[in-house]
Write a protein that holds these residues in place. Sequence first.
Motif, PDB file in Angstrom:
ATOM      1  N   LYS A   7       0.650  -1.336   0.033  1.00  0.00           N
ATOM      2  CA  LYS A   7      -0.075  -0.246  -0.515  1.00  0.00           C
ATOM      3  C   LYS A   7       0.451   1.399   0.162  1.00  0.00           C
ATOM      4  CE  LYS A   7      -3.071   2.071   2.767  1.00  0.00           C
ATOM      5  NZ  LYS A   7      -3.877   2.680   4.084  1.00  0.00           N
ATOM      6  N   TYR A   8       1.864   0.708   0.662  1.00  0.00           N
ATOM      7  CA  TYR A   8       2.409   2.258   1.054  1.00  0.00           C
ATOM      8  C   TYR A   8       3.708   2.264   0.259  1.00  0.00           C
ATOM      9  CZ  TYR A   8       6.851   4.801   2.483  1.00  0.00           C
ATOM     10  OH  TYR A   8       8.073   6.658   2.263  1.00  0.00           O
ATOM     11  N   GLU A   9       4.434   1.418  -0.937  1.00  0.00           N
ATOM     12  CA  GLU A   9       4.383   2.106  -2.460  1.00  0.00           C
ATOM     13  C   GLU A   9       3.266   1.945  -3.374  1.00  0.00           C
ATOM     14  OE1 GLU A   9       6.494  -1.838  -2.727  1.00  0.00           O
ATOM     15  OE2 GLU A   9       8.182  -1.683  -0.932  1.00  0.00           O
ATOM     16  N   ALA A  10       2.147   1.729  -3.430  1.00  0.00           N
ATOM     17  CA  ALA A  10       1.764   2.023  -4.221  1.00  0.00           C
ATOM     18  C   ALA A  10       0.846   3.990  -4.303  1.00  0.00           C
ATOM     19  CB  ALA A  10       0.630   1.299  -4.183  1.00  0.00           C
ATOM     20  N   THR A  11       1.290   4.257  -3.852  1.00  0.00           N
ATOM     21  CA  THR A  11       0.650   5.448  -2.588  1.00  0.00           C
ATOM     22  C   THR A  11       1.996   6.542  -3.529  1.00  0.00           C
ATOM     23  OG1 THR A  11       0.294   5.481  -0.520  1.00  0.00           O
ATOM     24  CG2 THR A  11       0.332   7.297  -0.876  1.00  0.00           C
ATOM     25  N   PRO A  12       0.962   7.111  -4.615  1.00  0.00           N
ATOM     26  CA  PRO A  12       1.806   8.284  -5.305  1.00  0.00           C
ATOM     27  C   PRO A  12       2.759   8.987  -4.228  1.00  0.00           C
ATOM     28  CG  PRO A  12      -0.241   8.195  -5.817  1.00  0.00           C
ATOM     29  CD  PRO A  12      -0.481   7.497  -5.180  1.00  0.00           C
ATOM     30  N   ALA A  43      -1.755  11.847   9.659  1.00  0.00           N
ATOM     31  CA  ALA A  43      -1.280  11.516  11.135  1.00  0.00           C
ATOM     32  C   ALA A  43      -2.470  11.424  12.090  1.00  0.00           C
ATOM     33  CB  ALA A  43      -1.153  13.223  11.258  1.00  0.00           C
ATOM     34  N   ASN A  44      -4.022  12.113  11.690  1.00  0.00           N
ATOM     35  CA  ASN A  44      -4.902  11.365  12.290  1.00  0.00           C
ATOM     36  C   ASN A  44      -5.055   9.720  12.313  1.00  0.00           C
ATOM     37  OD1 ASN A  44      -6.751  11.998  14.446  1.00  0.00           O
ATOM     38  ND2 ASN A  44      -8.480  11.689  13.268  1.00  0.00           N
ATOM     39  N   GLU A  45      -5.435   9.125  11.456  1.00  0.00           N
ATOM     40  CA  GLU A  45      -5.174   7.927  11.457  1.00  0.00           C
ATOM     41  C   GLU A  45      -3.776   7.201  11.708  1.00  0.00           C
ATOM     42  OE1 GLU A  45      -8.685   6.276   9.993  1.00  0.00           O
ATOM     43  OE2 GLU A  45      -9.047   8.056  10.170  1.00  0.00           O
ATOM     44  N   ALA A  46      -2.752   7.749  11.748  1.00  0.00           N
ATOM     45  CA  ALA A  46      -2.159   7.364  12.221  1.00  0.00           C
ATOM     46  C   ALA A  46      -1.491   7.070  13.920  1.00  0.00           C
ATOM     47  CB  ALA A  46      -0.427   7.625  12.295  1.00  0.00           C
ATOM     48  N   ARG A  47      -1.966   8.523  14.606  1.00  0.00           N
ATOM     49  CA  ARG A  47      -2.610   7.949  16.543  1.00  0.00           C
ATOM     50  C   ARG A  47      -3.682   7.289  16.348  1.00  0.00           C
ATOM     51  NH1 ARG A  47      -6.216  10.662  19.092  1.00  0.00           N
ATOM     52  NH2 ARG A  47      -7.390  11.845  17.086  1.00  0.00           N
ATOM     53  N   SER A 103       7.388  -0.395  17.836  1.00  0.00           N
ATOM     54  CA  SER A 103       8.820  -0.489  18.117  1.00  0.00           C
ATOM     55  C   SER A 103       9.388   0.806  19.490  1.00  0.00           C
ATOM     56  CB  SER A 103       9.306  -0.413  16.621  1.00  0.00           C
ATOM     57  OG  SER A 103       9.522   0.901  16.753  1.00  0.00           O
ATOM     58  N   ALA A 104       9.720   0.097  19.904  1.00  0.00           N
ATOM     59  CA  ALA A 104      10.703   0.662  20.622  1.00  0.00           C
ATOM     60  C   ALA A 104      11.812   1.350  20.133  1.00  0.00           C
ATOM     61  CB  ALA A 104      10.817   0.016  21.976  1.00  0.00           C
ATOM     62  N   SER A 105      12.414   3.054  20.180  1.00  0.00           N
ATOM     63  CA  SER A 105      13.723   2.992  20.583  1.00  0.00           C
ATOM     64  C   SER A 105      14.322   3.875  21.233  1.00  0.00           C
ATOM     65  CB  SER A 105      13.982   3.910  19.185  1.00  0.00           C
ATOM     66  OG  SER A 105      12.989   4.722  19.375  1.00  0.00           O
ATOM     67  N   TRP A 106      15.324   4.334  22.133  1.00  0.00           N
ATOM     68  CA  TRP A 106      15.792   4.438  23.159  1.00  0.00           C
ATOM     69  C   TRP A 106      16.715   6.065  22.486  1.00  0.00           C
ATOM     70  CZ3 TRP A 106      13.539   3.458  27.941  1.00  0.00           C
ATOM     71  CH2 TRP A 106      13.395   2.364  27.840  1.00  0.00           C
ATOM     72  N   SER A 125       3.545   1.276  13.156  1.00  0.00           N
ATOM     73  CA  SER A 125       4.169   1.568  11.699  1.00  0.00           C
ATOM     74  C   SER A 125       3.530   2.113  11.019  1.00  0.00           C
ATOM     75  CB  SER A 125       3.696   0.011  11.493  1.00  0.00           C
ATOM     76  OG  SER A 125       2.458  -0.207  11.607  1.00  0.00           O
ATOM     77  N   GLN A 126       2.568   2.997  11.705  1.00  0.00           N
ATOM     78  CA  GLN A 126       1.830   3.761  10.627  1.00  0.00           C
ATOM     79  C   GLN A 126       2.648   5.637  10.375  1.00  0.00           C
ATOM     80  OE1 GLN A 126      -2.280   4.283  10.306  1.00  0.00           O
ATOM     81  NE2 GLN A 126      -2.508   2.373   9.912  1.00  0.00           N
ATOM     82  N   GLY A 127       3.570   5.026  11.805  1.00  0.00           N
ATOM     83  CA  GLY A 127       4.115   6.796  12.045  1.00  0.00           C
ATOM     84  C   GLY A 127       3.878   7.392  13.193  1.00  0.00           C
TER      85      GLY A 127
END
Length: 139
Positions: A7-12, A43-47, A103-106, A125-127
């Motif tokens: 889906k990500y790769e197909a998005t222009p 951004a709202n959908e990702a949240r 995912s977690a990062s420090w 994963s959606q950002g």
Amino acid sequence: MTEELAKYEATPSPAILMMSAIEKGLDLEKVEKAMLLQERWEANEARKAYHLAMAKFKANPPEIEKDKKVSFKAGGGTTAYNHASLANVTDKINKALSACGLSASWETVQGEAGKVTVTCRITHSQGHSESTSLTAMPD
């Protein structure tokens, strides 16, 4: 996960969308406003997806076993206890987060007066990501 990548790769890209709009004679200002609206919506959908994933993670948290034993003599007696090693904790938490699309990062920063600030960032994963920081003297 492969569906999300496809889906990500197909998005222009925004550049492709703008060039297409300009070729069709659309007003660039209107295109920019539409793109800003799209960015806010994504951004709202990702949240929302982040919060759903976090609720899923919290509904079924991993069990953390105390895999290390400590015993030492101090003050005329012996102190002994079991604890979970950092490697054990991070392995279990990371696997459980990943199963929910998280995912977690420090990040660590040496601050003034010898204090250390550690920031944990949880990212979906959606950002969308959220973080929290703690500052203390090193132990």
